[in-house]
Motif scaffolding. Sequence first.
Motif, PDB file in Angstrom:
ATOM      1  N   GLU A   1       0.852  -1.201   0.000  1.00 38.35           N
ATOM      2  CA  GLU A   1       0.000   0.000   0.000  1.00 38.35           C
ATOM      3  C   GLU A   1       0.879   1.239   0.000  1.00 38.35           C
ATOM      4  O   GLU A   1       1.847   1.302   0.737  1.00 38.35           O
ATOM      5  CB  GLU A   1      -0.847   0.050   1.282  1.00 38.35           C
ATOM      6  CG  GLU A   1      -1.860  -1.052   1.453  1.00 38.35           C
ATOM      7  CD  GLU A   1      -3.114  -0.860   0.616  1.00 38.35           C
ATOM      8  OE1 GLU A   1      -3.299   0.232   0.048  1.00 38.35           O
ATOM      9  OE2 GLU A   1      -3.897  -1.829   0.519  1.00 38.35           O
TER      10      GLU A   1
ATOM     11  N   LYS B   1      -0.258   6.291  -3.636  1.00 41.82           N
ATOM     12  CA  LYS B   1      -0.879   6.183  -4.969  1.00 41.82           C
ATOM     13  C   LYS B   1      -1.850   5.004  -5.047  1.00 41.82           C
ATOM     14  O   LYS B   1      -2.391   4.717  -6.103  1.00 41.82           O
ATOM     15  CB  LYS B   1       0.208   6.019  -6.044  1.00 41.82           C
ATOM     16  CG  LYS B   1       1.036   7.276  -6.224  1.00 41.82           C
ATOM     17  CD  LYS B   1       2.242   6.979  -7.124  1.00 41.82           C
ATOM     18  CE  LYS B   1       3.501   7.628  -6.594  1.00 41.82           C
ATOM     19  NZ  LYS B   1       4.702   6.823  -6.793  1.00 41.82           N
ATOM     20  N   GLY B   2      -2.047   4.288  -3.958  1.00 37.08           N
ATOM     21  CA  GLY B   2      -2.948   3.137  -3.972  1.00 37.08           C
ATOM     22  C   GLY B   2      -2.218   1.906  -3.515  1.00 37.08           C
ATOM     23  O   GLY B   2      -2.372   1.467  -2.385  1.00 37.08           O
TER      24      GLY B   2
END
Length: 336
Positions: free
Chosen positions: A267, A270-271
């Motif tokens: 994680e 940016k995601g």
Amino acid sequence: MLDKINDIKKEIQNFSIENEEELEAFRLEFLSRNGKVQSMFGLMKDVPNEQKAEMGKSMNEVKNLAQQTFDDAKIAIQKNDKKEFGALDDITLPVEPTYSGSFHPLTQALNEIKQIFLRLGFSIADGPELEDDFHNFTALNFPPDHPARDMQDTFFVRKSDDKDVDDLVLRTHTSPVQIRLMKEQEPPVRSIMPGRVFRNEAVTAKSYFQFNQVEGLYVNEKVTMGELIETLVMFARLMYGSDVKYRVRPSYFPFTEPSMEMDVWWENEKGGQWLEILGAGMVDPNVFQSVGVDPEKYTGFAFGMGVDRIAMLRYGIDDIRLLYDNDIRFLQQFKS
Ligand code: DAH
């Protein structure tokens, strides 16, 4: 009379005062009641009246010089004593900060990896950083024209045209230690092999000409791929937490068949993304043959993981070069 006054002046100037005793000697000689300064004033009565003013002025100058010399020397000696005994000048000053040492983030990550595999019943072994072509490539089932043997990846220390003299290389991976272990030890073998490896790669934020790996090997009767995957999942859970998201994918290595890679989900702002943490597989029968282990009787699994990658994930380090600069400002952030 004036000569006499000047003599005393010179004596005062030449008197050496380095310590308490000499300071006291000075005081007795010049400033005490029977000292030279006082006696000098005693001579005033013989001075003709018209010269008294001038002589008085000179005598006072000498008296002041003696007193000033005494005072200055006293202060200087007291200061020196303070230094010698380390007395505090000002106890309200903040103390100098002291820094305690800490383990390098690579050492910390490696220690965690070792602890996990010790718990799983593995022992720890090691081998040389300077390897021969046989251990680094041939015994691991690399075909003679495999691109990894190319000058671009491998640091050759000795390149030989003589067939009987092996090339010497800085090991490009820790897998040659598997070969050494199996030559030395009858199965069962269950060890991890940490170590530094070298590749002739351009230096960037993501790659460096040296890095660290941990090799793993388990050889016994009836070792299965299920046990390999179970071991790796256990490792990922203990290293990253029981809620770690992982996946295994098929891959290719000359020394394992079948081969696979393991990724963990990372994680970030940016995601997130899948990051490869290790390669693994079932030991290729050709490898067993090259070390004299019977492939009909034994099977085994092997894996190799990058310690730098694992440490970078663990501590949020985004440039591998930081791990090798040894900048104290960087290292101090990793107190454990
Ligand atoms: N030696 C491989 C490398 O450096 C890593 C590796 C993959 C080691 C699979 C293994 C294995 O033992 O089974 O990329």
